[in-house]
Every structure is written in C-alpha cells, then in structure tokens.
Design a protein around this motif. Structure first.
Motif, PDB file in Angstrom:
ATOM      1  N   MET A   1      26.801 -16.136  62.754  1.00  0.00           N
ATOM      2  CA  MET A   1      25.716 -16.404  61.809  1.00  0.00           C
ATOM      3  C   MET A   1      25.776 -17.846  61.313  1.00  0.00           C
ATOM      4  O   MET A   1      26.836 -18.327  60.912  1.00  0.00           O
TER       5      MET A   1
ATOM      6  N   GLY B   1      20.921 -18.262  58.394  1.00  0.00           N
ATOM      7  CA  GLY B   1      20.977 -16.818  58.529  1.00  0.00           C
ATOM      8  C   GLY B   1      21.731 -16.165  57.387  1.00  0.00           C
ATOM      9  O   GLY B   1      21.341 -15.108  56.889  1.00  0.00           O
TER      10      GLY B   1
ATOM     11  N   ASN C   1      19.501 -16.157  54.328  1.00  0.00           N
ATOM     12  CA  ASN C   1      18.493 -15.103  54.419  1.00  0.00           C
ATOM     13  C   ASN C   1      19.108 -13.720  54.172  1.00  0.00           C
ATOM     14  O   ASN C   1      18.478 -12.859  53.559  1.00  0.00           O
ATOM     15  N   GLU C   2      20.325 -13.534  54.665  1.00  0.00           N
ATOM     16  CA  GLU C   2      21.007 -12.246  54.481  1.00  0.00           C
ATOM     17  C   GLU C   2      21.238 -11.966  52.996  1.00  0.00           C
ATOM     18  O   GLU C   2      20.962 -10.869  52.505  1.00  0.00           O
TER      19      GLU C   2
END
Length: 224
Positions: free
Chosen positions: A94, A98, A101-102
């Motif tokens: 990741m 990413g 966003n997670e």
C-alpha cells in the motif's frame, strides 16, 4: 446442515439476487480468505450464514463504491462490517495515498453508524480461536446475558480460569491434564459447570470426534 452445503446455498442465494458488476464480483472473485472466515470464525459462532451479506456495497465520501467483505445487520439496529485483510495488499504493497484513503474510509463508515471490524488473514488462517474469542467479546457488550450461578468449588473455578486463559474451546482432556485428576472426575466437574450456566457444549460436524466446551456469554460478562 454442514458448512460446505450451507456455504454453497449462501453464495447461490446472493448471486441470484444481484445483477451486473455486483453479481460478477460474487461469480468471479476468489473468496478464499472470506470463506475461511465464515468457516473458522462465523460458523462456529452462529452455526448459520443467514444474517451475513457478502460484498456489501456502500458509497464512500467521494461517491465511489466500496465493497466490504461482509455486512452483518445486527438485532441492535446497527450494521457490522467485516474486513479480512491480507498483509501484502493492506500493508506491504500500500502506498501513502492508499493508506490515507483506507483511514479516511474507516472514519467515514463509523460516522455513518457502521461498526467496522478487521481481522488479518493470517489470524483467521492460523489463530481462528483468537478471532472467535474477540468477536464473541465484541458481541457480548450489546447483550444482557443471564449470569451464571456464582456458587462453585475451587476446582470448578480453576476450570473457568483455564477456559478463559486458553481463549479457545476446550476438551475434558484439557481439564484432566490441568488439574491432574482422573477423566471421570473431570467430566463430572464439567457437567456441573454446564448445569450452572458457566459453559456449554459446542456443536460439531458429524465427522469430528469428541466434545468441545466453551464459556457462555454470561460467563464472559461475569468475568470482565
């Protein structure tokens, strides 16, 4: 009904109810980790797949579709989302965007009233009893369990302590070895604890031998 039969019916039911991309995700995706969660954690806990929904779609804060691995619409008027996370996809591979966003998605889902529970693929595969114990403890906070009888002799108390330390279903032989008593006495103590509401037998498949026991929800609440 055995798990494999129940799982086939479960997947077929949800495939028939969906169309387009949502149906395609169920038909073509590899559900190895998700199926393993159902088999090793959810099935031992509930003995049914009726109240859990795969590939549950939610629009995130950007208006994009997000698919949770499973959603469980609970009796307590909220929905629990389950994620089975592999180390490679969710950690090693990741990037920073990413990861942002997670974390944003997790906060967004909580703000909508969902409860998000994540389990690592490795724990589900290798330590399902830990996942099961943690999930059972999570659920217990919303229940009002009948508390077991507080009357126990010292050996019965030690069995309850043993069960709590093991954090898994236990067998009469575990008690026999731990207390260094004969097998018949171990079974008598176990039967007495079951009658008092501290433990209960765990249903097992026809091909599995022996009887397993676990602490009741009331016992877990009483011990906290």
């Amino acid at each position: 009904m055995e798990f494999e039969e129940a799982y086939a019916a479960f997947l077929s039911h949800h495939i028939q109810r969906r169309t387009g991309e949502r149906r395609g995700r169920l038909v073509h995706r590899n559900f190895h980790g998700e199926k393993m969660f159902l088999h090793k954690v959810w099935w031992p806990l509930k003995g049914s797949l009726e109240d859990i929904h795969p590939e549950f779609e939610i629009l995130d804060w950007r208006g994009r579709s997000y698919f949770a691995d499973f959603a469980w619409v609970t009796p307590w008027r909220f929905t629990v989302l389950f994620e089975i996370k592999g180390f490679a996809k969710h950690v090693r591979d990741m990037d920073r965007n990413g990861f942002d966003n997670e974390t944003n998605r997790e906060v967004f889902l909580q703000s909508l009233g969902y409860r998000l529970l994540s389990f690592s693929y490795d724990n589900v595969a290798n330590k399902p009893e830990v996942c099961l114990t943690l999930l059972r403890l999570f659920i217990s906070q919303f229940q009002a369990p009948a508390l077991p009888s507080p009357t126990m002799d010292p050996r019965e108390k030690e069995i309850v302590r043993l069960a709590f330390r093991l954090a898994r279903d236990f067998r009469p032989i575990d008690v026999y070895r731990h207390l260094q008593i004969n097998y018949r006495t171990a079974r008598t103590l176990i039967d007495r604890l079951a009658a008092k509401g501290w433990i209960h037998p765990v249903p097992r498949g026809r091909e599995e031998r022996g009887v397993l026991y676990r602490l009741t929800d009331g016992a877990c609440h009483f011990l906290q």
